[in-house]
Design an enzyme around this catalytic site. Structure first.
Site, PDB file in Angstrom:
ATOM      1  N   LYS A   1       0.826  -1.219   0.000  1.00  0.00           N
ATOM      2  CA  LYS A   1       0.000   0.000   0.000  1.00  0.00           C
ATOM      3  C   LYS A   1       0.860   1.268   0.000  1.00  0.00           C
ATOM      4  O   LYS A   1       0.605   2.204  -0.758  1.00  0.00           O
ATOM      5  CB  LYS A   1      -0.929  -0.036   1.220  1.00  0.00           C
ATOM      6  CG  LYS A   1      -1.974   1.069   1.247  1.00  0.00           C
ATOM      7  CD  LYS A   1      -3.035   0.800   2.274  1.00  0.00           C
ATOM      8  CE  LYS A   1      -2.571   0.917   3.703  1.00  0.00           C
ATOM      9  NZ  LYS A   1      -1.979  -0.208   4.344  1.00  0.00           N
TER      10      LYS A   1
ATOM     11  N   THR B   1       3.963   1.474  -0.975  1.00  0.00           N
ATOM     12  CA  THR B   1       4.684   1.494  -2.252  1.00  0.00           C
ATOM     13  C   THR B   1       3.820   2.090  -3.347  1.00  0.00           C
ATOM     14  O   THR B   1       4.283   2.911  -4.155  1.00  0.00           O
ATOM     15  CB  THR B   1       5.121   0.066  -2.630  1.00  0.00           C
ATOM     16  OG1 THR B   1       5.926  -0.467  -1.575  1.00  0.00           O
ATOM     17  CG2 THR B   1       5.918   0.058  -3.923  1.00  0.00           C
TER      18      THR B   1
ATOM     19  N   ARG C   1       2.604   7.927   7.071  1.00  0.00           N
ATOM     20  CA  ARG C   1       2.882   7.769   8.496  1.00  0.00           C
ATOM     21  C   ARG C   1       4.369   7.514   8.737  1.00  0.00           C
ATOM     22  O   ARG C   1       5.081   7.069   7.847  1.00  0.00           O
ATOM     23  CB  ARG C   1       2.086   6.598   9.071  1.00  0.00           C
ATOM     24  CG  ARG C   1       0.585   6.791   9.089  1.00  0.00           C
ATOM     25  CD  ARG C   1      -0.122   5.523   9.513  1.00  0.00           C
ATOM     26  NE  ARG C   1       0.086   4.460   8.532  1.00  0.00           N
ATOM     27  CZ  ARG C   1      -0.074   3.172   8.794  1.00  0.00           C
ATOM     28  NH1 ARG C   1      -0.411   2.787  10.018  1.00  0.00           N
ATOM     29  NH2 ARG C   1       0.097   2.272   7.859  1.00  0.00           N
TER      30      ARG C   1
ATOM     31  N   LYS D   1       7.468  -7.182  10.103  1.00  0.00           N
ATOM     32  CA  LYS D   1       6.845  -6.487   8.985  1.00  0.00           C
ATOM     33  C   LYS D   1       7.819  -5.597   8.221  1.00  0.00           C
ATOM     34  O   LYS D   1       7.722  -5.416   7.017  1.00  0.00           O
ATOM     35  CB  LYS D   1       5.660  -5.653   9.483  1.00  0.00           C
ATOM     36  CG  LYS D   1       4.852  -5.020   8.364  1.00  0.00           C
ATOM     37  CD  LYS D   1       3.690  -4.224   8.922  1.00  0.00           C
ATOM     38  CE  LYS D   1       2.921  -3.540   7.799  1.00  0.00           C
ATOM     39  NZ  LYS D   1       1.831  -2.678   8.305  1.00  0.00           N
TER      40      LYS D   1
ATOM     41  N   ALA E   1      -2.913   1.238  13.825  1.00  0.00           N
ATOM     42  CA  ALA E   1      -4.171   1.163  13.070  1.00  0.00           C
ATOM     43  C   ALA E   1      -5.215   0.264  13.717  1.00  0.00           C
ATOM     44  O   ALA E   1      -6.330   0.168  13.220  1.00  0.00           O
ATOM     45  CB  ALA E   1      -3.894   0.701  11.642  1.00  0.00           C
TER      46      ALA E   1
ATOM     47  N   PHE F   1      -3.507  -0.751   7.384  1.00  0.00           N
ATOM     48  CA  PHE F   1      -4.190  -2.017   7.129  1.00  0.00           C
ATOM     49  C   PHE F   1      -5.186  -1.888   5.975  1.00  0.00           C
ATOM     50  O   PHE F   1      -4.990  -1.081   5.076  1.00  0.00           O
ATOM     51  CB  PHE F   1      -4.842  -2.545   8.402  1.00  0.00           C
ATOM     52  CG  PHE F   1      -3.861  -2.891   9.493  1.00  0.00           C
ATOM     53  CD1 PHE F   1      -2.689  -3.583   9.210  1.00  0.00           C
ATOM     54  CD2 PHE F   1      -4.095  -2.519  10.810  1.00  0.00           C
ATOM     55  CE1 PHE F   1      -1.778  -3.899  10.211  1.00  0.00           C
ATOM     56  CE2 PHE F   1      -3.183  -2.832  11.818  1.00  0.00           C
ATOM     57  CZ  PHE F   1      -2.029  -3.520  11.514  1.00  0.00           C
TER      58      PHE F   1
ATOM     59  N   PHE G   1       3.184  -8.524  -8.587  1.00  0.00           N
ATOM     60  CA  PHE G   1       4.322  -9.251  -8.036  1.00  0.00           C
ATOM     61  C   PHE G   1       4.908 -10.122  -9.151  1.00  0.00           C
ATOM     62  O   PHE G   1       4.203 -10.504 -10.097  1.00  0.00           O
ATOM     63  CB  PHE G   1       3.891 -10.117  -6.850  1.00  0.00           C
ATOM     64  CG  PHE G   1       3.779  -9.358  -5.553  1.00  0.00           C
ATOM     65  CD1 PHE G   1       4.628  -9.634  -4.500  1.00  0.00           C
ATOM     66  CD2 PHE G   1       2.827  -8.359  -5.389  1.00  0.00           C
ATOM     67  CE1 PHE G   1       4.527  -8.942  -3.298  1.00  0.00           C
ATOM     68  CE2 PHE G   1       2.718  -7.665  -4.197  1.00  0.00           C
ATOM     69  CZ  PHE G   1       3.579  -7.959  -3.148  1.00  0.00           C
TER      70      PHE G   1
ATOM     71  N   TRP H   1       6.787  -0.887  -8.025  1.00  0.00           N
ATOM     72  CA  TRP H   1       7.937  -1.456  -7.313  1.00  0.00           C
ATOM     73  C   TRP H   1       9.103  -1.615  -8.277  1.00  0.00           C
ATOM     74  O   TRP H   1      10.228  -1.244  -7.978  1.00  0.00           O
ATOM     75  CB  TRP H   1       7.574  -2.813  -6.692  1.00  0.00           C
ATOM     76  CG  TRP H   1       8.648  -3.339  -5.771  1.00  0.00           C
ATOM     77  CD1 TRP H   1       8.720  -3.176  -4.428  1.00  0.00           C
ATOM     78  CD2 TRP H   1       9.815  -4.092  -6.150  1.00  0.00           C
ATOM     79  NE1 TRP H   1       9.866  -3.781  -3.931  1.00  0.00           N
ATOM     80  CE2 TRP H   1      10.549  -4.346  -4.971  1.00  0.00           C
ATOM     81  CE3 TRP H   1      10.308  -4.573  -7.370  1.00  0.00           C
ATOM     82  CZ2 TRP H   1      11.752  -5.051  -4.976  1.00  0.00           C
ATOM     83  CZ3 TRP H   1      11.510  -5.274  -7.384  1.00  0.00           C
ATOM     84  CH2 TRP H   1      12.213  -5.515  -6.175  1.00  0.00           C
TER      85      TRP H   1
END
Length: 554
Positions: free
Chosen positions: A71, A73, A94, A105, A273, A301, A379, A407
């Site tokens: 998200k 990215t 954030r 993470k 979150a 999230f 991906f 990405w």
């Protein structure tokens, strides 16, 4: 394949003054933290108060897998893409917490060729905001126990102190502790616990404050516990709100950095979150709106958590009007929600089952009368058949969709998404409407979120939660919005229910008053506000050489 940190370290980073000048800020408007970071003086917002805002785009996502779905990215890549198209765009994100950075993470600066830099600084100490928030929070805790030890004039009920201590680290052994041991000189023994710093109400309040004086008012009204007669006790009763605000005088100023493509980014605030609303600060978002034509922001999230809170809490508090929502989806996550175990293998059957999760998030965002665009974050393991299936499904669903390759390609890989977003914005449909009315009772608000956003059949309130509903009304907090705390792994409050679950009931076990932040926290499921480290923490892979070059941060 190069790692994120290798890509970031090879980027051409420019002096932060160049980035400031791009968006019309002079030397008197910023305070430099070295060559590549700066804080923006709040007088800038005051000077721009009559300037028309740009368009506000929220980036959210489907229900994620543990590894995250990109998200941040996509947020960075979309911002870079808009600038490549000749538009003026700023991202507002954030700040990362050290807990996830050293845990599992990772950080929160994007990835690949859509990152915010200097990523090492941002993911570690940055400009000291989280330290200031932690110290401010712990000063309140220290003053509470000092007050008790000094005679307890407020008649604080030691069994009803709700203010914990905080630490910006995942440390499970601090979830339940006993303090004040060692005799009278060391305080009065009682049970207590720690939260991670981003779960602090100070963090939530700072992100929802519109000025330093507003922040001081929020601090003054924070409830830290209850007297033996049931009266809610506030930080203002300890007469320390001025000292707390003084500790935060620099932290309240938004931070300016840049992307790999030298696009301006504000990174400021990072509330948890789950326990809080999971969005960057109102001040940073407003700066982005005043200083660009397109402000791109994200919420923590999936859409059922971060986006709902952004739309029902942050936008209300900040007087913000969102113009479009981007829902990030990945083939991997959709297959996960369809029951697939091996996410790198083609599985159209699992994809077809799991795509119901995306459908629900789209439907939810449309409840706010906002245009929605789906970004398929690609991906390397995604097959052409899988990508074609998701694209066709979205178009049949009547939602614009774009393949996103930010990405691998940076802004260039987000051009298609940027064009879809611009097309929606040009329609000028500014019909944003919150999900619920603030005049509804807390119980009614919780039920509306659970039924309409999660798809629950209803809500069960435990005995303590029912009692707290009555207390909330008696204390005059019934008109506040609700901040739902539940698992991010499912639309429901049960992490095991994947896809688009039905036939479930949400169980609210506890209600917390966050009067300073300005919302009621409803605890559903088993959410821990002090995470633990995994068996193999990311810290084991991080190193630094003699020249100060960091490796393994991602």
């Amino acid at each position: 394949m190069k790692t994120d940190i290798q890509i970031a370290q090879e980027a051409k980073i420019v002096n932060i003054m160049e980035i400031a000048k791009k968006i019309g800020l002079d030397e008197d408007s910023i305070e430099q933290y070295g060559k590549y970071k700066a804080k923006v003086d709040l007088k800038v917002l005051k000077n721009l108060e009559n300037k028309k805002d740009g368009k506000l785009v929220l980036v959210t996502a489907i229900t994620p897998t543990p590894a995250g779905e990109g998200k941040s990215t996509v947020t960075v890549g979309l911002t870079q893409a808009l600038n490549k198209l000749g538009k003026s765009s700023i991202a507002a994100l954030r700040e990362p917490s050290l807990g996830p950075v050293f845990g599992m993470k990772g950080g929160a600066t994007g990835g690949g060729h859509s990152q915010v830099i200097p990523m090492e600084d941002i993911n570690l100490h940055f400009t000291g905001d989280l330290h200031a928030i932690g110290v401010a929070h712990n000063l309140i805790a220290a003053c509470i126990d000092n007050h008790i030890n000094s005679g307890n004039a407020l008649d604080i009920d030691l069994t009803k102190i709700t203010w914990k201590r905080v630490l910006d680290m995942n440390d499970r052994v601090l979830r339940n502790i006993v303090i004040g041991l060692g005799g009278k000189a060391n305080g009065i023994p009682r049970e207590s616990s720690f939260q991670i710093t981003v779960a602090s109400e100070i963090m939530a309040a700072l992100c929802l404050a519109t000025s330093l004086s507003d922040l001081k008012d929020k601090i003054r009204s924070m409830v830290f516990g209850y007297a033996r007669d049931g009266k809610a006790l506030k930080v203002g009763d300890l007469k320390i709100e001025g000292a707390i605000a003084a500790l935060l005088k620099e932290a309240i100023k938004p931070n300016l950095v840049q992307t790999l493509e030298n696009t301006p980014v504000f990174i400021h605030g990072g509330p948890f979150a789950n326990i809080a609303h999971g969005c960057n600060s109102i001040l940073a978002t407003k700066l982005a709106l005043k200083l660009s034509d397109y402000a791109i922001t994200e919420a923590g999230f999936a859409a059922d958590l971060g986006a709902e809170k952004f739309l029902d809490i942050k936008c209300r508090k900040g007087g913000l009007t969102p113009n479009c929502v981007v829902v990030v989806a990945t083939v991997r996550a959709l297959k996960h929600h369809g029951g697939a175990k091996e996410l790198s293998e083609e599985n159209l059957e699992a994809l077809e089952k799991g795509i119901a999760n995306l459908d629900k998030h789209i439907e939810n965002m449309k409840k706010y009368n906002l245009p929605v665009v789906v970004a398929i974050n690609r991906f390397v393991s995604d097959t052409e058949k899988e990508l074609e299936f998701v694209d066709k499904h979205c178009r049949e669903f009547g939602v614009p969709v774009a393949l996103c390759e930010v990405w691998a390609k940076g802004g260039e890989g987000g051009i298609a998404l940027a064009e879809e977003v611009l097309a929606q914005l040009e329609k000028g449909t500014d019909n944003y409407t919150p999900l619920y009315d603030l005049d509804m009772s807390i119980k009614e608000k919780i039920e509306k979120i659970a039924k309409e956003i999660y798809g629950a059949d209803g809500v069960e309130f435990t005995g303590p939660a029912k009692k707290m509903l009555k207390t909330i009304d008696e204390l005059g907090y019934g008109k506040l919005p609700v901040c739902m705390s539940k698992t991010q792994k499912s639309l429901s409050d049960n992490a095991a229910l994947l896809g688009r679950p039905t036939g479930f009931t949400v169980s609210v076990k506890e209600l917390r008053i966050s009067a300073g932040a300005g919302f009621i926290v409803a605890m559903a499921g088993d959410i821990i506000d002090m995470p633990g480290l995994p068996k193999k923490p990311a810290a084991e892979s991080i190193d630094i050489d003699e020249n100060g070059k960091i490796d393994g941060l991602f």
